[in-house]
Design a protein around this motif. Sequence first.
Motif, PDB file in Angstrom:
ATOM      1  N   SER A  89      70.252 -15.668 -82.212  1.00 35.64           N
ATOM      2  CA  SER A  89      70.513 -15.925 -84.060  1.00 35.64           C
ATOM      3  C   SER A  89      68.843 -15.601 -85.026  1.00 35.64           C
ATOM      4  N   PHE A 149      76.335 -23.646 -85.221  1.00 31.91           N
ATOM      5  CA  PHE A 149      76.173 -24.157 -86.225  1.00 31.91           C
ATOM      6  C   PHE A 149      75.881 -25.995 -85.463  1.00 31.91           C
ATOM      7  N   LYS A 195      75.743 -19.204 -84.234  1.00 28.68           N
ATOM      8  CA  LYS A 195      76.901 -19.381 -83.927  1.00 28.68           C
ATOM      9  C   LYS A 195      77.448 -20.392 -83.598  1.00 28.68           C
ATOM     10  N   GLY A 211      66.978 -17.912 -80.826  1.00 32.97           N
ATOM     11  CA  GLY A 211      67.945 -17.600 -79.662  1.00 32.97           C
ATOM     12  C   GLY A 211      67.843 -16.183 -80.118  1.00 32.97           C
ATOM     13  N   GLY A 251      75.439 -15.070 -78.302  1.00 31.01           N
ATOM     14  CA  GLY A 251      74.301 -15.076 -78.774  1.00 31.01           C
ATOM     15  C   GLY A 251      73.917 -14.017 -78.954  1.00 31.01           C
ATOM     16  N   ARG A 252      73.347 -13.790 -77.700  1.00 36.23           N
ATOM     17  CA  ARG A 252      71.945 -12.490 -77.568  1.00 36.23           C
ATOM     18  C   ARG A 252      72.745 -11.300 -77.435  1.00 36.23           C
ATOM     19  N   GLN A 306      65.274 -11.970 -73.598  1.00 36.49           N
ATOM     20  CA  GLN A 306      66.325 -13.019 -74.097  1.00 36.49           C
ATOM     21  C   GLN A 306      67.770 -12.379 -73.669  1.00 36.49           C
ATOM     22  N   THR A 334      67.808 -25.366 -85.166  1.00 41.80           N
ATOM     23  CA  THR A 334      68.200 -24.566 -86.509  1.00 41.80           C
ATOM     24  C   THR A 334      68.942 -25.463 -87.721  1.00 41.80           C
ATOM     25  N   VAL A 351      70.607 -23.450 -70.367  1.00 43.42           N
ATOM     26  CA  VAL A 351      69.862 -23.913 -71.386  1.00 43.42           C
ATOM     27  C   VAL A 351      69.880 -25.253 -71.425  1.00 43.42           C
TER      28      VAL A 351
HETATM   29  O1  G6P Z   1      73.217 -19.555 -82.596  1.00 42.57           O
HETATM   30  P1  G6P Z   1      73.803 -20.471 -81.955  1.00 42.57           P
HETATM   31  O2  G6P Z   1      74.932 -21.192 -81.564  1.00 42.57           O
HETATM   32  O3  G6P Z   1      72.771 -21.613 -82.537  1.00 42.57           O
HETATM   33  O4  G6P Z   1      72.832 -20.762 -80.563  1.00 42.57           O
HETATM   34  C1  G6P Z   1      71.280 -20.361 -80.769  1.00 42.57           C
HETATM   35  C2  G6P Z   1      70.876 -19.810 -78.666  1.00 42.57           C
HETATM   36  O5  G6P Z   1      71.046 -21.182 -78.431  1.00 42.57           O
HETATM   37  C3  G6P Z   1      71.920 -21.495 -77.214  1.00 42.57           C
HETATM   38  O6  G6P Z   1      71.212 -22.415 -76.772  1.00 42.57           O
HETATM   39  C4  G6P Z   1      71.723 -19.823 -75.828  1.00 42.57           C
HETATM   40  O7  G6P Z   1      70.545 -20.100 -75.206  1.00 42.57           O
HETATM   41  C5  G6P Z   1      71.152 -18.867 -77.438  1.00 42.57           C
HETATM   42  O8  G6P Z   1      72.646 -17.545 -76.435  1.00 42.57           O
HETATM   43  C6  G6P Z   1      71.996 -19.037 -77.897  1.00 42.57           C
HETATM   44  O9  G6P Z   1      72.174 -17.737 -79.233  1.00 42.57           O
END
Ligand code: G6P
Length: 542
Positions: A155, A208, A206, A153, A268-269, A350, A213, A501
Motif C-alpha cells: 500500500s 485497514f 487493504k 508494504g 498487497g504487492r 516486495q 498505517t 510476516v
Molecule cells: O494494505 P495493508 O493491509 O495495510 O497491508 C500492508 C502490507 O502489510 C502486510 O504485512 C504484508 O506483508 C504486505 O503484503 C502488505 O502489503
Amino acid sequence: MSSLREKKAWKALTEHHPSIASKHLRDLFAADPDRAERYTLEAVGLRLDYSKHRIDDDSLNHLFALARESDLEAKRDALLSGAKVNVTEHRAALHTALRAPADAHIEVDGKNVVPEVQATLRQMETFAEAIRSQQWKGFSGKPIRHIVNIGIGGSDLGPVMVCQALRHYSDQRLQLRFVSNVDDTDFAEAVRDLDPAETLFVVASKTFTTQETMTNAHTARDWLLQAAGGKIEAVARHFVALSTNADAVTGFGISTDQMFGFWDWVGGRYSVDSAIGLSIMLAIGPARFREFLAGFHAMDEHFRHAPLERNLPVIMGLLNVWYTNFFGTQTVAVLPYEQYLSRFPAYLQQLTMESNGKRVTAEGVTVDYDTGPIFWGEPGTNGQHSFYQLIHQGTRLIPCDFIAFAESLNPLGKHHDLLIANVIAQAEALAFGKTADEVKAEGTPAELVPHKVFEGNRPSSLLLAEKLTPALLGSLIALYEHSVFTQATIWGIDPFDQWGVELGKQLARTVAAEFDGDEAELKHDSSTNAAIRWYRQHRRPV
Ligand SMILES: O=P(O)(O)OC[C@H]1O[C@H](O)[C@H](O)[C@@H](O)[C@@H]1O
C-alpha cells in the motif's frame, strides 16, 4: 526426493549444466555469430537481449521442457481465469482483472468482477478530477495542494515507485508525500512544511488494521483536527480510504462515499493498479492512469498467448530458476539506467521476495532446492562507483537485469549518450572481461596483473525500450509479476501468501504491551527480556 528433482527436465538440466558451466561467454559468442539475434526478443515495446546469459539452445530447451512438465501453461490459464491459485488463503490472484478491458468477463465465485473494477475506476476518476481541477476544497475553502499517502508494504511501495517513475507526467501543482514507517520521524518530516488546510490524506490499507498505517492515520487526524479547531466535519474534506474493509474504514470515521474499494483477490504487492493507485491517478490524471493499465494488460496478453519460447516473462523467470538452482546464485541485481526508476528495485523486493521467499511447497512439503533469490539494486551509473566492483571481480556470481531507454525525458546535451554508453559497456565488460594477456599487453607491471584481470562470464539481461511512459511502466511491472509467477510454478510454491510476516507482528504486539506491564511477567528469553527492560529504563514517558 521432491517431485521437482524427479522431473525429467530437471534431471536433463542437472546433466547438461556442467557442459555450460565450463564454457565462457566469449566462446559461446565466438562459436555462434547469430547468438545476439537469436537470443533477443521484442514484445510490448520491450526488447530483451538475453544472449549474455550462460545458456545455449539445449539449456533453453530443457528449461522450456521443465516449464511444460510443471504445467506452466495450464497454471497460467488458471491464474488468469480467476481460479483460487492462492491455495493457503483460498483466494484468486486476479490482479490481471484490474487492467482488463471494460468488456472483459472474468469470474470469481460465479460473478463477473470486471464491472465492479470499472465502477471503482470511474469513482477514482471523478474524485481525481475534483482534486486536480481544484473544485474540491479543504475545511477552510482552500483547494488541495498536498497529497499524503499513508500506507505500508504493497500500500506504499507501488504508489511511491510509480509516482517517482512518472513524475515527468505529473501535475506539478500537486505535491505528493508518502508516510509508511511507524517511526515518528516519517510522519513528522512528511508534514513539517505542509498546511493542513491544503492537505489530503489517502489512507491506503487493504485490511485497514495494519498497525503502522493505523497509527499514522490517527496521528494525521489529530494533526488535521488541531488545525481545524477540533471540527470533526473537517475529516471528510481531508481523508479518503483505499481498502477492502468497509467496517474498519467507517470505524475510523471515513464515510464509505470516500472509500475506494478493492477485493480479497488483489494481493498487497499486486495492488498498484487497483484503488491503491489513487495517489498515482491524482498525480498523472485519469487518462494517463488508463494508459498505465493498458500497458499492464498488453503484457498480460503477451504472457497469455505467446508460446513459451517467445514469452518474455517466462524466459526471465526460467533464467532465474537456472541460476538459482543450477549455478547456486543467491541474488539478482536490478540496475535501471533511468533516474525515474530509482525506487524500482525497492518495489521489486516486495514483489519478488514476499512472493517467492518460501521454504515449503503449496502442499506444505519442505523443499530440497533453493527458491526465491534476493533482489536488490540501485540506479546506474551510481552503482558503478560503489558495488559493481564485487559484481565484476568478487567471488560471487550475480545475474544482472539492466534496464534502459533510448530517449531521455529531460535531454541535456550529451548526458543520455553517456548514460547509455555506460549500460551497454557494463554488460559487455561483465560478459567478456579482460584476460591476463590483454592486461599484460597494456604494459601493466606483473604484480598488478592479477588485480586488473576481469574474469568475465558474468551474465546479464539487457532490457531496452524507446521511452519511459505510463504504458511502458505498466508493461515492465507486469513483466516481473509474471516472471515471479513462472518461478513459483516451477518451485511449486504459493507466490500469493505471506505468512512469514506474521510472527514479528504478533510478537511486536506482545512486547509493546509489556513496556507498561509488570516487570515480573516478562517470559521471553534472557536477551529479549533484557532489551525490554533496557527500553523501559531509557524511554521517554509518553
Ligand atoms: O494494505 P495493508 O493491509 O495495510 O497491508 C500492508 C502490507 O502489510 C502486510 O504485512 C504484508 O506483508 C504486505 O503484503 C502488505 O502489503
